[in-house]
Design an enzyme around this catalytic site. Structure first.
Site, PDB file in Angstrom:
ATOM      1  N   ASP A  55      -4.356   5.894   5.417  1.00 41.81           N
ATOM      2  CA  ASP A  55      -3.299   5.078   6.018  1.00 41.81           C
ATOM      3  C   ASP A  55      -3.850   3.803   6.661  1.00 41.81           C
ATOM      4  OD1 ASP A  55      -0.578   4.620   6.773  1.00 41.81           O
ATOM      5  OD2 ASP A  55      -1.027   5.314   8.799  1.00 41.81           O
ATOM      6  N   HIS A  71      -6.567  -1.462   6.303  1.00 43.09           N
ATOM      7  CA  HIS A  71      -6.656  -2.364   7.450  1.00 43.09           C
ATOM      8  C   HIS A  71      -8.083  -2.445   8.010  1.00 43.09           C
ATOM      9  CE1 HIS A  71      -2.469  -2.025   6.911  1.00 43.09           C
ATOM     10  NE2 HIS A  71      -2.205  -1.058   7.770  1.00 43.09           N
ATOM     11  N   LYS A  89       0.850  -1.181   0.000  1.00 47.92           N
ATOM     12  CA  LYS A  89       0.000   0.000   0.000  1.00 47.92           C
ATOM     13  C   LYS A  89       0.897   1.248   0.000  1.00 47.92           C
ATOM     14  CE  LYS A  89      -0.425   0.901   4.849  1.00 47.92           C
ATOM     15  NZ  LYS A  89      -0.604   2.161   5.356  1.00 47.92           N
ATOM     16  N   LYS A  95      -1.946 -11.175  10.117  1.00 49.68           N
ATOM     17  CA  LYS A  95      -1.996 -11.331  11.577  1.00 49.68           C
ATOM     18  C   LYS A  95      -2.842 -12.552  11.927  1.00 49.68           C
ATOM     19  CE  LYS A  95      -1.557  -6.357  12.500  1.00 49.68           C
ATOM     20  NZ  LYS A  95      -0.435  -6.102  13.374  1.00 49.68           N
ATOM     21  N   GLU A 138      -3.740   3.455  18.134  1.00 50.15           N
ATOM     22  CA  GLU A 138      -2.281   3.432  18.303  1.00 50.15           C
ATOM     23  C   GLU A 138      -1.891   4.453  19.356  1.00 50.15           C
ATOM     24  OE1 GLU A 138       0.162   2.656  14.620  1.00 50.15           O
ATOM     25  OE2 GLU A 138      -1.503   3.793  13.789  1.00 50.15           O
ATOM     26  N   ASP A 144      -1.759  -6.557   2.480  1.00 49.14           N
ATOM     27  CA  ASP A 144      -2.210  -5.747   3.606  1.00 49.14           C
ATOM     28  C   ASP A 144      -1.760  -6.541   4.824  1.00 49.14           C
ATOM     29  OD1 ASP A 144      -3.700  -4.922   5.893  1.00 49.14           O
ATOM     30  OD2 ASP A 144      -5.128  -3.925   4.570  1.00 49.14           O
ATOM     31  N   HIS A 145      -0.809  -6.013   5.564  1.00 52.17           N
ATOM     32  CA  HIS A 145      -0.190  -6.863   6.581  1.00 52.17           C
ATOM     33  C   HIS A 145      -1.180  -7.272   7.673  1.00 52.17           C
ATOM     34  CE1 HIS A 145       0.366  -3.163   8.977  1.00 52.17           C
ATOM     35  NE2 HIS A 145       0.583  -3.929  10.013  1.00 52.17           N
ATOM     36  N   LYS A 147      -4.073   7.948  15.992  1.00 50.65           N
ATOM     37  CA  LYS A 147      -2.732   7.938  16.586  1.00 50.65           C
ATOM     38  C   LYS A 147      -2.797   8.740  17.871  1.00 50.65           C
ATOM     39  CE  LYS A 147      -0.061   6.965  12.484  1.00 50.65           C
ATOM     40  NZ  LYS A 147       0.370   5.573  12.703  1.00 50.65           N
TER      41      LYS A 147
HETATM   42  C1  BG6 Z   1       0.699   0.815   8.725  1.00 49.66           C
HETATM   43  C2  BG6 Z   1       0.505   2.294   8.822  1.00 49.66           C
HETATM   44  O1  BG6 Z   1       0.091   0.302   7.573  1.00 49.66           O
HETATM   45  O2  BG6 Z   1       0.130   0.186   9.864  1.00 49.66           O
HETATM   46  C3  BG6 Z   1       1.096   2.829  10.098  1.00 49.66           C
HETATM   47  O3  BG6 Z   1       1.097   2.927   7.708  1.00 49.66           O
HETATM   48  C4  BG6 Z   1       0.575   2.072  11.288  1.00 49.66           C
HETATM   49  O4  BG6 Z   1       0.818   4.229  10.238  1.00 49.66           O
HETATM   50  C5  BG6 Z   1       0.703   0.576  11.080  1.00 49.66           C
HETATM   51  O5  BG6 Z   1       1.299   2.485  12.423  1.00 49.66           O
HETATM   52  C6  BG6 Z   1       0.012  -0.186  12.179  1.00 49.66           C
HETATM   53  O6  BG6 Z   1       0.321  -1.542  12.064  1.00 49.66           O
HETATM   54  P1  BG6 Z   1       0.308  -2.493  13.321  1.00 49.66           P
HETATM   55  O7  BG6 Z   1       0.661  -3.826  12.765  1.00 49.66           O
HETATM   56  O8  BG6 Z   1       1.320  -1.950  14.280  1.00 49.66           O
HETATM   57  O9  BG6 Z   1      -1.080  -2.418  13.877  1.00 49.66           O
END
Ligand code: BG6
Length: 536
Positions: A282, A287, A195, A229, A263, A224-225, A387
């Site tokens: 973002d 996500h 992304k 998870k 976050e 999309d990481h 955030k």
């Molecule tokens: C990323 C965002 O895709 O995901 C970041 O660009 C964010 O801004 C992060 O901090 C959050 O990922 P995770 O795995 O820490 O929840």
């Protein structure tokens, strides 16, 4: 190639084999052409082996490579899940040689030890402008040589860990060099793309068209990481491997759903990037939409790439698209001001490095959604992300309706709240169910209690990191946990009117002190419906 209905392609057809949940359940042990005689004896993870191949990383001198990709490769090596002869080729503009690149990769995994140093000894580096014909010619020569010397069989993953501006040029250049097709039948050439996938719907469509000039949809793995998870995947296990949750997972029993991606960190050193993104692009477009679609989707007929992704897209299509007027009432955006994080004074967003002093970028986003289908009609879905909130927590909370009649005196149920099922995606991964129980004693007092499942105490197995999981899936050729074209476009279709409304008129930007749960306007969004945000 059409972007809304990805055609069945040879790879997609094959991808059902060895699909991740089938493998997890032991229902299908055939992976990448190799059939294990007894998958349980071999260990189900062992069944997930990739054929030999090369991972080509564009953007190899960047942050993502050092922070996520290379540690994931190292972890796969440690678990003995990398194929023999596996190689990495880094491509970037920095004028490094093979040795200097290897040194950087060794440094990226401080705990790698001698075994890691030996894996890295096969890594190669190609320097040059992304998208330039000369770079591709050098890359091609290196790949041919690795195929010959390490037996990587012409299998290639091209991972775009670059700035988005070069996604299309790199894909075009790979096409022009003939690297978009595997060198012979039976081999693969895949493109993994990070992304942001476009900045809006039009941009995402354009990117799709650009990538499809050289790559079929079946070759494209949009990452999309969050889908990597464990606990995000567990939403599917919880819903579709159990008889007790699914029947009550709908409008007859649920009052509403809350999805939180909070976050504690601010924008850290990424102020410059974040200015161009904001919370909506973002986190929400990708996500949050992924978690949302897994929460809303219908049971798939098959747990594989097509079965799951078809249902996810269907669910996203049922999400009501907001009009410009509704954006004003159903969406809250806000920015953090100076405050405290874990008791330490922290600056406001506008004082962060790389951020304009009059920035209008949102660091907090909340929205009320409705879903137009039989399962969800009348059940509002509230999502929020931000955030500099009090803690890092991602969760899906399903709040049930109250009982139709409470046969207790009011003071006996003062401390009783509606039942809630909470899927804790991170941290402290697990699931809890809130229900009422009688407090021991003479009086008939009923109070909330929690039934709690915690991953940490239920399983001894260590969960792979999201990137580790996804890299291996890409090597195996299982796109289940990657985002299909129609899915990404539908997510943008939901988000686009919000971007348009923000761009076209003077939508207020609320403020919240760092270290708090967001602006009061977000509380009002729920209070209006007689509800309130959970405090995770
Ligand atoms: C990323 C965002 O895709 O995901 C970041 O660009 C964010 O801004 C992060 O901090 C959050 O990922 P995770 O795995 O820490 O929840």
């Amino acid at each position: 190639m059409t972007t809304t209905e990805p055609p069945p392609a040879p790879e997609a057809a094959a991808s059902g084999r060895g699909s991740w949940l089938n493998t997890a359940l032991g229902a299908n042990s055939e992976v990448a052409g190799a059939t294990l005689a007894n998958p349980l004896a071999a260990g189900l993870d062992e069944g997930r082996r990739a054929p030999p191949g090369v991972l080509v990383i564009f953007g190899a001198s960047g942050d993502l490579t050092a922070r996520k990709l290379i540690p994931a490769v190292a972890s796969l090596a440690r678990r003995n899940l990398l194929p023999a002869g596996f190689a990495v080729v880094g491509v970037a503009r920095s004028p490094l040689g093979d040795e200097a690149f290897r040194d950087k990769m060794v440094a990226a995994v401080p705990s790698g030890g001698p075994a890691w140093a030996s894996v890295v000894s096969g890594f190669r580096y190609v320097h040059g402008d992304y998208g330039a014909a000369g770079t591709m010619a050098r890359l091609r020569a290196v790949l041919d040589e690795i195929d010959a010397s390490r037996g990587t069989a012409g299998n290639r993953i091209f991972y775009l860990a670059t700035v988005p501006a070069v996604f299309e040029p790199v894909a075009d250049a790979l096409g022009a060099a003939g690297l978009n097709r595997p060198p012979h039948s039976g081999a693969y050439a895949r493109l993994v793309i990070e992304k942001p996938y476009g900045r809006d719907l039009a941009g995402a469509r354009q990117l799709d068209a650009g990538l499809h000039r050289s790559f079929d949809e079946s070759q494209i793995y949009r990452i999309d990481h969050y889908l990597g998870k464990e606990t995000v995947q567990n939403v599917l296990a919880l819903r579709f491997a159990n008889a007790i949750f699914e029947p009550i997972w709908d409008r007859r029993y649920l009052d509403h759903v809350q999805i939180t991606v909070a976050e504690a960190l601010g924008v850290e050193h990424r102020g410059g990037f974040y200015e161009t993104a904001g919370a909506l692009r973002d986190i929400v477009q990708n996500h949050v939409m992924q978690v949302l679609s897994l929460t809303l989707m219908e049971p798939p007929a098959t747990i594989d790439a097509q079965g799951i992704r078809d249902e996810k897209v269907k669910a996203l299509r049922a999400v009501k698209i907001l009009s410009a007027e509704q954006v004003a009432t159903e969406v809250i955006r806000a920015q953090y001001e100076a405050g405290f994080s874990d008791g330490v004074a922290v600056p406001g967003y506008r004082q962060e490095e790389g951020v304009a002093p009059d920035s209008h970028t949102e660091t907090y986003f909340a929205m009320r959604l409705e879903v137009d289908n039989w399962r969800w009609a009348g059940v509002p879905i509230y999502v929020r992300t931000g955030k500099r909130l009090p803690k890092r927590v991602t969760e899906v909370a399903l709040q049930f309706q109250r009982v139709p009649h409470l046969p207790f005196r009011a003071q006996e149920t003062r401390e009783l709240h509606p039942n809630a099922l909470v899927l804790r995606i991170q941290p402290d991964e697990g699931i809890s169910l809130r229900f009422g129980a009688k407090v021991p004693g003479q009086a008939f007092e009923v109070r909330d209690v929690l039934m709690d499942f915690s991953y940490g105490s239920a399983f001894a197995e260590e969960a792979p990191d999201a990137y580790e999981r996804l890299l291996l899936d890409a090597m195996i050729g299982d796109p289940t946990l990657f985002i299909r074209s129609d899915e990404v476009l539908q997510a943008w279709t939901i988000v686009d009117p919000i971007l348009a409304a923000w761009a076209g008129r003077d939508v207020p930007l609320a403020q919240y002190p760092a270290g708090t749960w967001g602006p009061k306007q977000a509380d009002q969004l729920l209070a209006r419906d007689g509800r309130r945000w959970r405090t995770p």
